[in-house]
Design a protein around this motif. Structure first.
Motif, short mmCIF file in Angstrom:
data_model
loop_
_atom_site.label_atom_id
_atom_site.label_comp_id
_atom_site.label_asym_id
_atom_site.label_seq_id
_atom_site.Cartn_x
_atom_site.Cartn_y
_atom_site.Cartn_z
N SER A 266 1.30 -1.17 0.00
CA SER A 266 0.21 0.16 0.11
C SER A 266 1.28 1.31 0.43
CB SER A 266 -0.98 0.22 0.88
OG SER A 266 -1.92 1.08 1.15
N SER A 267 0.70 1.75 -0.90
CA SER A 267 0.98 3.47 -0.63
C SER A 267 0.02 4.66 -1.10
CB SER A 267 2.57 3.49 -1.67
OG SER A 267 2.98 4.35 -1.17
N SER A 268 0.77 6.30 -1.18
CA SER A 268 -0.44 6.78 -0.93
C SER A 268 0.68 8.33 -1.47
CB SER A 268 -0.92 7.41 0.00
OG SER A 268 0.05 7.62 0.78
N THR A 269 -0.45 9.33 -1.84
CA THR A 269 0.99 10.72 -2.08
C THR A 269 -0.21 11.93 -1.36
OG1 THR A 269 -0.82 11.57 -4.01
CG2 THR A 269 1.17 9.44 -4.62
N GLY A 270 0.39 12.89 -1.33
CA GLY A 270 0.34 13.62 -0.86
C GLY A 270 0.61 15.32 -1.36
N SER A 271 1.05 16.57 -0.57
CA SER A 271 1.37 17.22 -1.91
C SER A 271 3.12 17.31 -2.30
CB SER A 271 1.47 18.01 -0.67
OG SER A 271 0.42 18.62 0.26
N MET A 272 3.38 16.71 -1.84
CA MET A 272 4.56 16.78 -2.14
C MET A 272 4.63 14.90 -3.21
SD MET A 272 6.70 18.89 -2.03
CE MET A 272 8.06 18.44 -2.28
N LEU A 273 5.22 15.03 -4.26
CA LEU A 273 5.30 13.39 -4.53
C LEU A 273 5.77 12.61 -5.02
CD1 LEU A 273 3.46 14.55 -8.20
CD2 LEU A 273 2.00 13.71 -6.07
N THR A 274 5.77 11.38 -4.95
CA THR A 274 7.64 10.19 -4.95
C THR A 274 6.47 8.59 -5.56
OG1 THR A 274 8.05 10.52 -2.96
CG2 THR A 274 8.63 8.60 -3.60
N SER A 275 7.25 8.54 -6.48
CA SER A 275 6.57 7.39 -7.09
C SER A 275 7.26 6.00 -6.47
CB SER A 275 7.14 7.79 -8.67
OG SER A 275 6.60 8.21 -9.18
N HIS A 276 6.17 5.30 -6.58
CA HIS A 276 6.68 3.81 -5.15
C HIS A 276 6.65 2.49 -6.55
CE1 HIS A 276 5.06 6.68 -2.32
NE2 HIS A 276 6.74 6.36 -1.47
N TYR A 277 7.94 2.03 -6.87
CA TYR A 277 7.99 0.86 -6.70
C TYR A 277 8.35 -0.47 -6.10
CZ TYR A 277 8.26 4.53 -11.46
OH TYR A 277 8.42 5.06 -11.85
N VAL A 278 8.17 -1.27 -6.41
CA VAL A 278 8.15 -2.97 -6.20
C VAL A 278 8.60 -3.81 -7.45
CG1 VAL A 278 7.47 -4.83 -5.10
CG2 VAL A 278 6.82 -2.83 -4.86
N LEU A 279 9.84 -4.07 -7.63
CA LEU A 279 10.48 -4.89 -8.45
C LEU A 279 10.05 -6.03 -8.46
CD1 LEU A 279 12.24 -1.55 -7.84
CD2 LEU A 279 13.47 -2.77 -9.30
N GLY A 280 10.27 -6.45 -7.44
CA GLY A 280 10.22 -8.73 -7.65
C GLY A 280 9.83 -8.26 -5.63
N TRP A 281 9.45 -9.71 -5.47
CA TRP A 281 8.07 -10.60 -4.59
C TRP A 281 8.31 -12.04 -4.29
CZ3 TRP A 281 2.74 -9.53 -3.49
CH2 TRP A 281 2.02 -9.87 -2.71
N SER A 282 8.54 -12.02 -3.10
CA SER A 282 8.62 -13.62 -3.33
C SER A 282 7.74 -14.03 -1.68
CB SER A 282 10.10 -14.42 -3.36
OG SER A 282 11.17 -14.28 -2.46
N PHE A 283 7.18 -15.61 -1.43
CA PHE A 283 6.84 -15.55 -0.75
C PHE A 283 6.64 -16.75 0.19
CE2 PHE A 283 2.28 -16.20 1.89
CZ PHE A 283 2.92 -15.81 2.90
N LYS A 284 6.92 -17.16 1.51
CA LYS A 284 6.17 -18.67 1.30
C LYS A 284 5.52 -18.40 3.07
CE LYS A 284 9.09 -23.35 1.13
NZ LYS A 284 10.26 -23.68 0.64
#
Length: 652
Positions: A266-284
């Protein structure tokens, strides 16, 4: 033998007869023919359901539940936020827990990257989440990270667990700084948090990490159900998993995690912008999450830009070698100077020329927006001290981003409207300047800064005296009366609090920061579509009706009065519980010990009758019933002794 048993089972099912031998089963791994599957479920080649284990070295569009701004880019990046302000994005994957209520152990790792609009100013952060639903009801953007809202933050019924990577300092949630990792359970007040850093084996110490550095980082989250222990580890990409976790907490997730959960981001933006990326993910489940193939992760936007920039630099270098003359140096100097001071000026802005400042003048006034001139940093941007060339007038310049495509003319019109406000207890907005997507607001400079620092900053050598506090309360009340009744339009401030009251050289209190204010004609019916303001100051009826009125401002002013007299924040921690300042003072009034709530730093140096009167005015203004609250004109009459205070019932 296996064939015979299979034939016997089929015969029993077809005839409606089930022998005792087949009323139970055990799967030590799964085969594709053994289960009915739907949705995203599948059997992996090694016999695990996809609910148990998955690895994404890059993402595809059909693999995750997405909502809000979240999207999968063509090259396989999970992009949670874009360049839209005050929005949120979620990406979730469904997982199954043990149906007998015994929580599984789990392990996950992911690679993320944050790209802020400005190199040293982050927007709101990113969180790894476990949730009972793939949507998060009531979630809000900005400081809430798309996880919670003002109505459900801290509710035990949420069943939400998160690891926050937070890049904004929010005092209302007890944040430690603007660059930390925290463990959140059903709320944004972390049960454990520490500044972002990673352990370096060769020196045996932790080294600081900047979450908004623009560099990819890897996070590991490991939970042991046997030990009831949670470890969170972080490091730059390319550095092996450190042997020492950044956070380690003993926590029992049994009451939190349900049979079916959704994990993701989960992510959000406010007055100042930031781009949030997820490149890879693993789970077990019940094992160590698979290591990500870092070499196969999708490329990042900045890497493409860096390659283009490198090529451009090489071509420019070749051009300089061929054309290095005095003329070329002169042209380069002129171009650079124009770029430094380039402004956006449209024809419609000519009518506002008296409120328009030259960017060049503001650049010089703040010495190029140097760190030594920085007054403060917040979700809105950064504020710098400056001195205008020529007049030597001291100013404060708020530097913030603004999308020039979205209502700029109306926005500037509001700014110009606010600049017409003239009152000794309002911070004067002198004007504005625009440069590309950047907006600069120019205010009069207040030499003593914000009131909250005098109330709460332990480094301040002296505390405010009673006479100074009373003078500040009277001043802010006078400014609010002007906004509500005495100007040509009604101005509802919507964010009255100690940090928005600034002090001049003579300790006069002036109400500032009209970022959330709204202008209305007298006699109109002001409405808004969502609740804004600061937790602890928001009138209770706002969460139900979203209707702002002058009485919602009066409620916040009442909380402000109690804050100044008591020297305590609107939300206090008492025995590990959040206690509202208003409720605390009401309780003291009922018990007939209301003077016990006054700030201990006053050491009793005040008039008892006067202090009791001010506290009663604060309680009356913050009354839960809007109709019971006075107008600001009545408040001024109470303060000046021109009107008797009505009896305040002990039952609140």
């Amino acid at each position: 033998m296996e064939l015979k048993l299979s034939l016997l089972l089929v015969i029993c099912l077809l005839t409606g007869i089930m022998a005792t031998k087949y009323d139970e089963f055990t799967y030590n791994g799964f085969k594709r023919s053994e289960l009915y599957l739907d949705g995203m479920a599948e059997i992996t080649p090694n016999g695990l359901t996809k609910f148990d284990e998955f690895t994404y070295n890059g993402f595809k569009r059909n693999e995750l539940y997405l909502d809000g701004m979240a999207e999968i880019t063509p090259n396989g990046l999970l992009k949670l936020t874009n360049t839209t302000r005050i929005q949120q994005g979620h990406a979730f994957h469904k997982v199954k827990n043990n149906s007998d209520g015994n929580v599984y152990s789990f392990s996950t790792c992911f690679v993320f990257k944050m790209l802020p609009e400005y190199p040293d100013v982050g927007g709101d952060g990113l969180a790894f989440v476990l949730s009972p639903t793939k949507g998060l009801p009531g979630a809000m953007p900005k400081q809430y990270l798309g996880l919670f809202g003002s109505t459900n933050n801290g509710n035990s019924s949420d069943h939400i667990f998160a690891i926050e990577l937070d890049t904004i300092f929010n005092m209302e949630f007890g944040d430690i700084d603007n660059n930390h990792v925290g463990i959140d359970v059903n709320g944004l007040r972390s049960i454990n948090a520490t500044p972002a850093s990673y352990f370096i084996e060769r020196i045996g110490k932790f080294k600081n990490l900047s979450l908004i550095s623009g560099k990819p980082m890897q996070v590991w989250v490991d939970y042991s159900n046997i030990e009831k222990k949670l470890n969170v580890t972080i490091s730059p990409v390319g550095v092996p998993k450190p042997s020492h976790p950044l956070l380690s907490s003993f926590i029992d997730l049994s009451s939190l995690i349900l049979d079916t959960m959704y994990i993701g981001f989960s992510s959000s933006t406010g007055s100042m912008l930031t781009s949030h990326y997820v490149l890879g993910w693993s789970f077990k489940m019940n094992g160590q999450a698979a290591a990500l193939n870092l070499a196969s992760l999708p490329s990042l936007p900045s890497e493409k830009h860096r390659r283009k920039l490198t090529s451009l630099i090489l071509w420019m270098a070749l051009g300089v070698v061929l054309l290095i003359t005095i003329t070329a140096f002169s042209i380069a100097y002129i171009i650079r100077t124009k770029a430094t001071y380039a402004e956006v000026l449209e024809e419609w802005e000519l009518e506002h020329r008296t409120q328009r400042f030259s960017y060049k003048d503001l650049f010089k006034a703040t010495k190029g927006f140097r760190e030594e001139n920085l007054l403060g940093v917040g979700g809105f941007g950064r504020v710098y001290k400056g001195k205008l060339p020529g007049s030597k007038t001291e100013i404060a310049v708020k530097r913030m981003s603004h999308d020039s495509k979205q209502g700029t003319r109306e926005f500037v019109g509001e700014i110009v409207g606010y600049s017409q406000l003239r009152h000794r207890n309002l911070v004067q907005l002198l004007g504005y300047s625009r440069r590309k997507g950047e907006l600069l607001l120019v205010y009069e400079f207040m030499s003593n800064g914000s009131l909250d620092k005098f109330l709460y900053d332990a480094n301040k050598p002296t505390s405010l005296s009673w006479s100074q506090r009373l003078k500040i309360i009277r001043g802010v009340a006078s400014g609010l009366l002007y906004l509500h009744e005495e100007w040509e339009q009604i101005v509802i401030h919507r964010d009255i609090k100690a940090s928005n009251v600034l002090l001049d050289s003579e300790m006069n209190g002036k109400l500032g920061d009209f970022g959330l204010s709204r202008l209305y004609d007298h006699g109109s019916d002001p409405r808004t579509t969502h609740v804004v303001g600061t937790i602890g100051y928001i009138a209770p009826e706002l969460t139900k009706t979203s209707r702002v009125t002058t009485r919602t401002d009066v409620f916040a002013f009442g909380v402000f009065i109690l804050e100044v007299v008591c020297g305590r924040r609107p939300i206090m921690r008492e025995a590990s519980l959040d206690l509202h300042l208003v409720d605390w003072v009401w309780r003291s009034w009922r018990n007939e010990v209301i003077l016990d709530v006054t700030d201990a730093r006053l050491e009793g140096d005040y008039d008892l009758g006067e202090a009791e009167l001010i506290l009663k005015i604060g309680l009356l203004c913050s009354h839960p019933v809007p109709a019971a609250r006075p107008t600001m004109r009545q408040v001024m009459q109470f303060l000046n002794g021109d009107l008797s205070l009505p009896e305040i019932p002990k039952d609140g």
